[in-house]
Design a protein around this motif. Structure first.
Motif, PDB file in Angstrom:
ATOM      1  N   ASP A  16       0.835  -1.203   0.000  1.00 47.63           N
ATOM      2  CA  ASP A  16       0.000   0.000   0.000  1.00 47.63           C
ATOM      3  C   ASP A  16       0.873   1.257   0.000  1.00 47.63           C
ATOM      4  O   ASP A  16       1.993   1.252   0.522  1.00 47.63           O
ATOM      5  CB  ASP A  16      -0.896   0.036   1.242  1.00 47.63           C
ATOM      6  N   LYS A  17       0.356   2.309  -0.577  1.00 47.90           N
ATOM      7  CA  LYS A  17       1.006   3.620  -0.578  1.00 47.90           C
ATOM      8  C   LYS A  17       2.433   3.534  -1.119  1.00 47.90           C
ATOM      9  O   LYS A  17       3.349   4.158  -0.589  1.00 47.90           O
ATOM     10  CB  LYS A  17       0.993   4.222   0.823  1.00 47.90           C
ATOM     11  N   ASN A  62       5.937   5.458   4.325  1.00 49.46           N
ATOM     12  CA  ASN A  62       4.825   4.541   4.450  1.00 49.46           C
ATOM     13  C   ASN A  62       5.217   3.086   4.215  1.00 49.46           C
ATOM     14  O   ASN A  62       4.381   2.212   4.136  1.00 49.46           O
ATOM     15  CB  ASN A  62       3.722   4.902   3.435  1.00 49.46           C
TER      16      ASN A  62
END
Length: 200
Positions: free
Chosen positions: A77-78, A193
């Motif tokens: 993710d991200k 992140n």
């Protein structure tokens, strides 16, 4: 001679549109024919234009590449490079499976495959590409026999991403890191992140 050559070319043109059926009879014998079998199980149907029933109607060249060199994207993710890689695969029309890396179990599963902590990781058969590079990814796909431009049918849809280690993740419900995966020097602290131990 001209008449014979014309007849030969017409025969080739007619044969190019014929379908070839590969079927398995009740006795287990495999048969190839240009007509559908009266009985038995149809294993595969192809046309000279290249359509195969085995891979959701993928053109034959693409179906062969998928069969011989399946593509898997490991992402998180991200992760902007992961997004760029996913976009490139879809724009080129590459059928691929996606495995997400979120938990310690996912990290361990990825380490077995790549031995690297950089995301994304692209596997083209046994060829590993760490980090996103349109040039190197494109070369690996071309070498594996994937077409340069999309030949996916309009009805094709990509499967939803799954965890890199789906079964291990559900079996363990603890916030403690997996054995050997602590932040006491074994795994680099998260940057931005990124999951612990990963860099983009």
């Amino acid at each position: 001679m001209k008449i014979a050559a014309t007849f030969f070319l017409l025969t080739l043109a007619a044969g190019a549109q014929a379908q070839l059926y590969k079927s398995t009879g009740p006795d287990g014998r495999v048969t190839y024919s240009d007509t559908p079998p009266a009985s038995g199980h149809v294993v595969e149907k192809k046309t000279a234009g290249g359509l195969s029933d085995d891979n959701d109607g993928l053109p034959y060249e693409l179906a062969q590449a998928v069969k011989n060199h399946p593509v898997t994207l490991y992402s998180s993710d991200k992760c902007i490079p992961c997004d760029d890689g996913r976009k490139m695969l879809k724009e080129r029309g590459i059928p691929f499976s996606e495995k997400t890396v979120k938990s310690n179990e996912d990290i361990a599963a990825l380490s077995k495959v790549s031995g690297d902590s950089q995301l994304p990781v692209l596997m083209v058969g046994r060829d590993k590409q760490s980090g996103f590079s349109g040039t190197s990814w494109g070369s690996a796909l071309t070498a594996a026999g994937y077409p340069e431009s999309s030949r996916l049918p309009k009805t094709y849809s990509y499967a939803a991403p799954v965890a890199a280690a789906p079964t291990a993740g559900t079996a363990r419900k603890t916030t403690a890191p997996a054995s050997g995966m602590t932040n006491s020097g074994d795994v680099a602290p998260a940057a931005g992140n990124a999951p612990p131990g990963f860099r983009f």
